[in-house]
Design an enzyme around this catalytic site. Sequence first.
Site, PDB file in Angstrom:
ATOM      1  NE  ARG A 168     -11.220  11.585   4.600  1.00 57.60           N
ATOM      2  CZ  ARG A 168     -10.951  10.282   4.476  1.00 57.60           C
ATOM      3  NH1 ARG A 168     -11.905   9.381   4.582  1.00 57.60           N
ATOM      4  NH2 ARG A 168      -9.726   9.894   4.225  1.00 57.60           N
TER       5      ARG A 168
ATOM      6  N   GLY B  61     -14.912  -0.152  14.702  1.00 58.40           N
ATOM      7  CA  GLY B  61     -15.895  -1.234  14.596  1.00 58.40           C
ATOM      8  C   GLY B  61     -15.455  -2.503  15.309  1.00 58.40           C
TER       9      GLY B  61
ATOM     10  CD  GLU C 239      -8.620  -2.425   3.895  1.00 60.27           C
ATOM     11  OE1 GLU C 239      -8.085  -2.202   4.995  1.00 60.27           O
ATOM     12  OE2 GLU C 239      -9.099  -1.530   3.183  1.00 60.27           O
TER      13      GLU C 239
ATOM     14  CG  HIS D 167     -13.089   2.084   3.436  1.00 61.49           C
ATOM     15  ND1 HIS D 167     -13.899   3.008   4.055  1.00 61.49           N
ATOM     16  CD2 HIS D 167     -11.828   2.458   3.709  1.00 61.49           C
ATOM     17  CE1 HIS D 167     -13.153   3.906   4.678  1.00 61.49           C
ATOM     18  NE2 HIS D 167     -11.888   3.605   4.472  1.00 61.49           N
TER      19      HIS D 167
ATOM     20  NE  ARG E 216      -6.246   1.040   0.075  1.00 61.50           N
ATOM     21  CZ  ARG E 216      -6.331   2.171   0.746  1.00 61.50           C
ATOM     22  NH1 ARG E 216      -5.252   2.739   1.217  1.00 61.50           N
ATOM     23  NH2 ARG E 216      -7.495   2.729   0.950  1.00 61.50           N
TER      24      ARG E 216
ATOM     25  CG  ASN F 177      -8.532   8.608  11.316  1.00 56.52           C
ATOM     26  OD1 ASN F 177      -9.260   9.254  12.086  1.00 56.52           O
ATOM     27  ND2 ASN F 177      -7.493   9.141  10.724  1.00 56.52           N
TER      28      ASN F 177
ATOM     29  CG  ASN G 102      -1.898   1.105   1.256  1.00 56.60           C
ATOM     30  OD1 ASN G 102      -1.846   2.003   0.406  1.00 56.60           O
ATOM     31  ND2 ASN G 102      -2.809   1.067   2.211  1.00 56.60           N
TER      32      ASN G 102
END
Length: 395
Positions: free
Chosen positions: A239, A331, A382, A178, A89, A209, A8
């Site tokens: 955000r 989560g 991921e 996501h 990614r 985040n 990534n």
Amino acid sequence: MEKILAVNAGSSSLKFQLLLMPLEKVITEGLIEKIGSEQAIYTIKYEGEKHKKILPVCDHAKAVSILLEDIIKRNIVSSLEEIKGIGHRIVQGGWYFQDSALIDEDVLNKIEELSTLAPLHNPAHIVGIKAFQAVLPNTKAVAVFDTSFHQTMKQDTFMYATPYEWYTKHKIRKYGAHGTSHKYVSMLCAEVMGKKSEDLKIITCHLGNGASIAAVKGGVCIDTSMGLTPLEGIPMGTRSGNIDPAVIEFISEKENLGIQEILSILNHKSGYLGVSGVSNDSREIEDGALAGNERCNLALEIQFKRIADYIGSYYVSMSGLDALVFTAGIGENSSYAREKICERLSVLGVELDEEANKSRGEVKLISKPESKVKVYIIPTNEELMIARDVIRLTK
Ligand code: AMP
């Protein structure tokens, strides 16, 4: 068994994980941060130990050579030929990629073309891909897009009610984000339930985040909360999520700010941080709220309300709901967030089991047996999805 590297690459960072496939075992993982500085930070975790080093890393090519030399030095691989594939990614796959893709010249050009939609991310991904290509020219590489899973959204869902030409000329529409995470946890949810994805209606809440929600019906995504960019949707760490677009002109006049500055505030100084004035980190916000800080409490309640609203809306879109999944940092770890969100969902027949909800970071059914909707914690992965796609597409 094959060793697959999941990568990534960000504008000044490179995150990696080396996996043994198909065993799906993590061999090593790490991160190079502050690329471009004299004081870059290289962290690698191997055999339960974490090693950290501060060193100059001028660019991504240097970061890649440091990483590859180090994994040989540590005997993690005996030669680079052992790395059978690399998965990258990619944040924005636009309208081109419904699935991951084997990287060739054409795929690279498309990722580059899509940089207009993800100016911070796609150029960095390209730099990362090229840095690995330079050292490992014969190793197959796969691009795994954050947007692919959301490409099944119908036009009435992905279109904004703005002039149609904005869509045809500039491709303004919802793409979501996501996707790799939403796909992974929804698939695992079906597996855990012992049912076929095709028979299930699932809502996945990726709350980190950055945060987004997806409605997954019959194994495909029918809606998601992020839009053209990751700014749309629910409030996040920094955000704002959805606001009235007219706020931009209003605040521009009142505070004498330009559009760029306002968007920077909406991206980096809003959400938990903006409302609470304390932090973007949910742990600090929760601690503040529990200690009686009203603005911390408000920051959480604004977010929980909007999450519940999205879930209600997706319940309607899917004509029902079999399972609700919580994943990502908040989560997976915050029993407080899960409890407060689920409290707002009792009208849908969601009944949380208080004891089970104390779990963290493991696959767990956390609803009561009589709950009409099953609620699960499912840790996302991921990197594993990326490695699986490398195997699938390089065979
Ligand atoms: P992510 O972006 O998925 O890494 O998630 C980052 C978010 O997860 C931050 O807001 C963290 O505060 C939050 N998080 C991590 N661990 C916990 C925890 N134990 N309780 C509450 N929030 C947590």
